[in-house]
Design a protein around this motif. Structure first.
Motif, PDB file in Angstrom:
ATOM      1  N   GLN A  36      42.867  27.419  65.162  1.00 28.90           N
ATOM      2  CA  GLN A  36      42.490  26.133  65.736  1.00 28.90           C
ATOM      3  C   GLN A  36      41.298  26.240  66.682  1.00 28.90           C
ATOM      4  O   GLN A  36      41.045  25.328  67.459  1.00 28.90           O
ATOM      5  N   LYS A  37      40.572  27.347  66.635  1.00 32.43           N
ATOM      6  CA  LYS A  37      39.504  27.527  67.615  1.00 32.43           C
ATOM      7  C   LYS A  37      38.225  26.764  67.270  1.00 32.43           C
ATOM      8  O   LYS A  37      37.345  26.631  68.120  1.00 32.43           O
ATOM      9  N   GLU A  38      38.115  26.234  66.054  1.00 32.16           N
ATOM     10  CA  GLU A  38      36.887  25.543  65.667  1.00 32.16           C
ATOM     11  C   GLU A  38      36.621  24.319  66.541  1.00 32.16           C
ATOM     12  O   GLU A  38      35.478  24.040  66.910  1.00 32.16           O
ATOM     13  N   ILE A  39      37.693  23.583  66.875  1.00 31.93           N
ATOM     14  CA  ILE A  39      37.506  22.401  67.713  1.00 31.93           C
ATOM     15  C   ILE A  39      37.004  22.786  69.099  1.00 31.93           C
ATOM     16  O   ILE A  39      36.222  22.076  69.727  1.00 31.93           O
ATOM     17  N   ILE A  40      37.430  23.961  69.570  1.00 28.13           N
ATOM     18  CA  ILE A  40      36.982  24.443  70.870  1.00 28.13           C
ATOM     19  C   ILE A  40      35.499  24.796  70.818  1.00 28.13           C
ATOM     20  O   ILE A  40      34.720  24.420  71.697  1.00 28.13           O
ATOM     21  N   ILE A  41      35.111  25.504  69.782  1.00 27.51           N
ATOM     22  CA  ILE A  41      33.708  25.899  69.646  1.00 27.51           C
ATOM     23  C   ILE A  41      32.811  24.667  69.522  1.00 27.51           C
ATOM     24  O   ILE A  41      31.764  24.575  70.177  1.00 27.51           O
ATOM     25  N   ARG A  42      33.228  23.706  68.700  1.00 26.46           N
ATOM     26  CA  ARG A  42      32.416  22.491  68.514  1.00 26.46           C
ATOM     27  C   ARG A  42      32.231  21.744  69.829  1.00 26.46           C
ATOM     28  O   ARG A  42      31.153  21.212  70.105  1.00 26.46           O
ATOM     29  N   THR A  43      33.282  21.702  70.639  1.00 22.19           N
ATOM     30  CA  THR A  43      33.191  21.000  71.918  1.00 22.19           C
ATOM     31  C   THR A  43      32.277  21.739  72.880  1.00 22.19           C
ATOM     32  O   THR A  43      31.427  21.114  73.543  1.00 22.19           O
ATOM     33  N   LEU A  44      32.436  23.037  72.996  1.00 25.04           N
ATOM     34  CA  LEU A  44      31.599  23.818  73.902  1.00 25.04           C
ATOM     35  C   LEU A  44      30.131  23.750  73.488  1.00 25.04           C
ATOM     36  O   LEU A  44      29.231  23.803  74.341  1.00 25.04           O
ATOM     37  N   GLN A  45      29.861  23.609  72.199  1.00 26.17           N
ATOM     38  CA  GLN A  45      28.479  23.505  71.721  1.00 26.17           C
ATOM     39  C   GLN A  45      27.806  22.219  72.195  1.00 26.17           C
ATOM     40  O   GLN A  45      26.579  22.161  72.287  1.00 26.17           O
ATOM     41  N   LEU A  46      28.604  21.204  72.508  1.00 26.24           N
ATOM     42  CA  LEU A  46      28.028  19.965  73.041  1.00 26.24           C
ATOM     43  C   LEU A  46      27.456  20.183  74.437  1.00 26.24           C
ATOM     44  O   LEU A  46      26.566  19.444  74.873  1.00 26.24           O
ATOM     45  N   ILE A  47      27.973  21.190  75.140  1.00 27.95           N
ATOM     46  CA  ILE A  47      27.454  21.540  76.461  1.00 27.95           C
ATOM     47  C   ILE A  47      26.379  22.615  76.347  1.00 27.95           C
ATOM     48  O   ILE A  47      25.326  22.543  76.991  1.00 27.95           O
ATOM     49  N   ASP A  48      26.636  23.614  75.518  1.00 28.96           N
ATOM     50  CA  ASP A  48      25.679  24.706  75.310  1.00 28.96           C
ATOM     51  C   ASP A  48      25.601  24.998  73.806  1.00 28.96           C
ATOM     52  O   ASP A  48      26.470  25.679  73.257  1.00 28.96           O
ATOM     53  N   PRO A  49      24.566  24.498  73.125  1.00 30.47           N
ATOM     54  CA  PRO A  49      24.448  24.662  71.664  1.00 30.47           C
ATOM     55  C   PRO A  49      24.377  26.125  71.210  1.00 30.47           C
ATOM     56  O   PRO A  49      24.593  26.403  70.028  1.00 30.47           O
ATOM     57  N   LYS A  50      24.081  27.042  72.122  1.00 30.09           N
ATOM     58  CA  LYS A  50      23.946  28.452  71.737  1.00 30.09           C
ATOM     59  C   LYS A  50      25.298  29.110  71.465  1.00 30.09           C
ATOM     60  O   LYS A  50      25.365  30.171  70.840  1.00 30.09           O
ATOM     61  N   ILE A  51      26.396  28.492  71.916  1.00 27.09           N
ATOM     62  CA  ILE A  51      27.725  29.080  71.718  1.00 27.09           C
ATOM     63  C   ILE A  51      28.129  28.923  70.256  1.00 27.09           C
ATOM     64  O   ILE A  51      28.225  27.813  69.737  1.00 27.09           O
ATOM     65  N   ASN A  52      28.331  30.060  69.563  1.00 23.90           N
ATOM     66  CA  ASN A  52      28.716  29.981  68.155  1.00 23.90           C
ATOM     67  C   ASN A  52      30.042  30.661  67.858  1.00 23.90           C
ATOM     68  O   ASN A  52      30.487  30.656  66.709  1.00 23.90           O
TER      69      ASN A  52
END
Length: 360
Positions: free
Chosen positions: A202-218
């Motif tokens: 279920q970590k994809e939703i976490i990554i997508r959200t964090l990317q809204l703050i910092d797009p470099k997080i993959n």
């Protein structure tokens, strides 16, 4: 979901009744109006069978209990004689009542006590003889629905030689789960919650959200000693702690709401540690995750920017469907005794924001 609550004799609240809770509930108001106390009362009613919670809520406020007189902290006016009662209704038809009173040690226990300080001799009755308070008694009842009779239980939290001993009720199985999130507790067991979400894919939703703050997080992963790392495209992974407090706080909120699926999450001072530019992302994320995971939220804030961004999100195309599931309550203390709640459905909330009418 919890649909209503009635609080009596708890903290700074002599009596307060709030009805018509929704999926997402906000408590607004000035400092010392009782917002956090409402969250704590909800926390006690959610974990009604756990006597340890009456101690935990003091720790959340950095109130360290070391002696029996400290049990006064949860009673209105710090008075053991106050009638402390919390009642709540649920959408399932269940109704709960919790009554808390001081536990009085027996005469033999008093005679055998090795350490009795002056503050230990707390008078808990009108008797002319001071009686030693050595804990709390929590009597509670649970009614499954209107067709069933109430079932009664009792638990205790006792203090002896600076050690707290909880005594849980027999024959009671809790069906409601919840968590209290404050600036002091937000990051507790963050790595444990994140690990479960990673294991259950279920970590994809976490990554997508964090990317809204910092797009470099993959990507995001766990390391040794519960360290959490994010992948920013560098040669090495970066500890999330040094990426920024906003990222860490948003991560904690997302994982908490996701972890407590079908439960209740209480969030004190939701805007704490977040820059105003992250507030739209915050609301879009927690509203979406709360509905996806069927989580009821109770949130305190006194930030105008937080309310304005919530209003903006609820009026946006993809979130208009959640307007009826959101309710705001302004909590006001009219004098040293009286606390009142004023509800705002979305239409009234939107009008107040647009007309700059003070709700806080």
């Amino acid at each position: 979901m919890i649909t209503n609550i009635h609080i009596q004799g708890f903290r700074g609240i002599s009596s307060l009744k709030i009805d018509d809770f929704k999926k997402i509930n906000l408590f607004l108001g000035k400092n010392n109006c009782g917002k956090t106390s409402i969250l704590e009362a909800l926390f006690l009613i959610i974990g009604i069978s756990n006597p340890q919670l009456s101690y935990n809520i003091n720790k959340f406020r950095n109130l360290l209990q070391t002696e029996s007189d400290d049990f006064r902290f949860i009673f209105n006016k710090l008075d053991f004689d106050m009638n402390l009662r919390i009642a709540a209704g649920f959408s399932s038809g269940q109704h709960r009542i919790l009554k808390i009173k001081p536990h009085l040690a027996s005469d033999s226990a008093v005679n055998n006590a090795q350490e009795i300080t002056q503050t230990d001799k707390a008078i808990a009755s009108t008797s002319s003889k001071p009686e030693l308070v050595d804990g709390l008694v929590l009597n509670f009842s649970v009614t499954k629905d209107k067709k069933n009779k109430s079932k009664f239980f009792k638990s205790e939290l006792l203090l002896s030689h600076h050690t707290f001993t909880p005594k849980s009720p027999k024959g009671y199985l809790e069906t409601v789960t919840g968590v209290f999130v404050s600036p002091n507790t937000l990051n507790l067991d963050l790595s444990g919650r994140l690990e479960k979400l990673i294991v259950t894919k279920q970590k994809e939703i976490i990554i997508r959200t964090l990317q809204l703050i910092d797009p470099k997080i993959n990507d995001i992963s766990l390391g040794n000693n519960n360290m959490i790392y994010v992948d920013l495209g560098y040669e090495r992974l970066v500890p999330v702690n040094i990426v920024g407090d906003g990222i860490l706080r948003l991560l904690s909120l997302i994982t908490t709401i996701s972890f407590y699926e079908n439960g209740i999450v209480l969030i004190d001072e939701i805007e704490n540690g977040l820059h105003y530019s992250a507030l739209k992302v915050l609301w879009k994320t927690i509203i979406g995750v709360a509905h996806q995971k069927n989580v009821q939220l109770f949130i305190t804030t006194h930030s105008k920017e937080t309310l304005e961004n919530l209003n903006y999100v609820l009026k946006s195309k993809n979130f208009q469907q959640y307007q009826s599931d959101t309710r705001s309550f302004t909590i006001r203390r009219h004098d040293s005794e009286k606390v009142m709640s004023y509800p705002y459905a979305f239409e009234k909330f939107d009008y107040s924001i647009e007309q700059e009418i003070e709700m806080r």
